[in-house]
Scaffold this motif. Structure first.
Motif, short mmCIF file in Angstrom:
data_model
loop_
_atom_site.label_atom_id
_atom_site.label_comp_id
_atom_site.label_asym_id
_atom_site.label_seq_id
_atom_site.Cartn_x
_atom_site.Cartn_y
_atom_site.Cartn_z
N TRP A 17 0.87 -1.18 0.08
CA TRP A 17 -0.06 -0.08 0.13
C TRP A 17 0.78 1.39 -0.15
O TRP A 17 0.41 2.24 -0.66
CB TRP A 17 -1.09 -0.21 1.22
CG TRP A 17 -1.76 1.18 1.35
CD1 TRP A 17 -2.84 1.50 0.70
CD2 TRP A 17 -1.43 2.12 2.49
NE1 TRP A 17 -3.50 2.69 1.12
CE2 TRP A 17 -2.64 3.24 1.96
CE3 TRP A 17 -0.78 2.38 3.26
CZ2 TRP A 17 -2.79 4.18 3.11
CZ3 TRP A 17 -0.93 3.70 4.07
CH2 TRP A 17 -1.98 4.50 3.92
N SER A 85 -6.77 1.22 -6.43
CA SER A 85 -5.71 0.41 -5.66
C SER A 85 -5.75 0.99 -4.32
O SER A 85 -5.62 0.30 -3.26
CB SER A 85 -4.61 0.49 -6.62
OG SER A 85 -3.58 -0.60 -5.90
N LEU A 88 -8.72 0.32 -2.05
CA LEU A 88 -8.98 -1.02 -1.81
C LEU A 88 -7.81 -1.01 -0.44
O LEU A 88 -8.41 -2.10 0.39
CB LEU A 88 -8.73 -1.82 -2.99
CG LEU A 88 -9.85 -1.88 -3.82
CD1 LEU A 88 -9.59 -2.60 -5.27
CD2 LEU A 88 -11.15 -2.30 -3.10
N GLY A 89 -6.58 -0.87 -0.93
CA GLY A 89 -5.50 -0.91 0.11
C GLY A 89 -5.87 -0.43 1.57
O GLY A 89 -5.52 -1.05 2.49
N GLN A 127 -6.40 -5.08 -4.73
CA GLN A 127 -5.42 -3.86 -4.90
C GLN A 127 -4.33 -4.18 -5.59
O GLN A 127 -3.82 -3.44 -6.64
CB GLN A 127 -4.97 -3.27 -3.27
CG GLN A 127 -3.82 -2.51 -3.41
CD GLN A 127 -2.99 -2.40 -2.18
OE1 GLN A 127 -3.47 -2.95 -1.04
NE2 GLN A 127 -1.79 -2.13 -2.29
N THR A 131 -3.32 -2.55 -9.43
CA THR A 131 -1.95 -1.80 -9.55
C THR A 131 -1.37 -2.58 -10.78
O THR A 131 -0.69 -1.99 -11.77
CB THR A 131 -1.12 -2.04 -8.51
OG1 THR A 131 -1.87 -1.31 -7.31
CG2 THR A 131 0.32 -1.28 -8.63
#
Length: 222
Positions: A17, A85, A88-89, A127, A131
């Motif tokens: 993250w 991303s 979500l992280g 995530q 990415t």
């Protein structure tokens, strides 16, 4: 649930993250190539938000992309995927901090904590996939233009921002997979059934020897 695996998964997810947050504003997603140029007077480097140029004296100048709709479709999609991303992280980190076994945030209901930790693992995997798709799509367009002999524009090479994005995606997917594998969604213990005699459940004390002997069939006697 294995606490050690959960902590390792949390560290991997957190590192992924953080690296997404580093890769997104990084200016070196692609840099102009020096292949075939005898004298290079300036270097152009770009990311999802701006284009910069550095001349031979070291002076650099950056400008943001003036219009969102005028950008290429893959740049717009990469922006959306990278922002998704990060969201979500963030949700995965919150769920992992609540769901891991060594955390006191979720109480003592380990079945519920296991499900929350498993959900955090799914979020980490999503995530990483977002990415991975964003940076791979961006890199595909770079290599496609680079090897196209009919392309007349500026050719670019892959920059360090994409490598950071790839590393973050691998770490996030690994952390999410560890969380999903270590958490057991059905953790209810199976207790032994109470004493049963010919289909009748006895919740009281165990029967006496005479009562137990009466349950035997005649074949038990000689």
């Amino acid at each position: 649930m294995d606490p050690i695996v959960e902590v390792v998964a949390l560290i991997l997810g957190f590192t992924g993250w953080v690296m997404v947050g580093v890769a997104l504003p990084n200016r070196y997603w692609r840099t102009s190539t020096v292949d075939g140029n005898v004298i290079t007077t300036s270097t152009i480097y770009e990311n999802l938000w701006m284009s910069c140029a550095t001349d031979s004296t070291g002076v650099h100048n950056c400008r943001e992309f003036p219009s969102l709709l005028a950008l290429s479709g893959y740049i717009q999609a990469s922006r959306a995927l990278m922002i998704t991303s990060i969201v979500l992280g963030t949700l995965g980190l919150v769920a992992a901090l609540i769901g891991i076994q060594c955390s006191k945030a979720g109480g003592d209901n380990y079945v519920l904590k296991g499900r929350i930790a498993g959900t955090a693992g799914v979020l980490f995997v999503l995530q990483g996939l977002c990415t991975m798709i964003a940076v791979s799509w961006y890199a595909f367009n770079i290599t496609q233009n680079f090897f196209d002999p009919l392309f007349m524009g500026t050719r670019y090479e892959i920059g360090e921002g994409l490598y950071i994005g790839w590393c973050s995606a691998v770490l996030a997917i690994a952390g999410g997979a560890c969380l999903m594998c270590s958490c057991k969604f059905n953790t209810q213990e199976k207790y032994p059934l109470p004493y049963q005699t010919r289909g009748t459940v006895h919740s009281g004390p165990a029967p006496t020897r005479s009562m137990a002997a009466s349950t035997y069939s005649r074949n038990a006697y000689v």
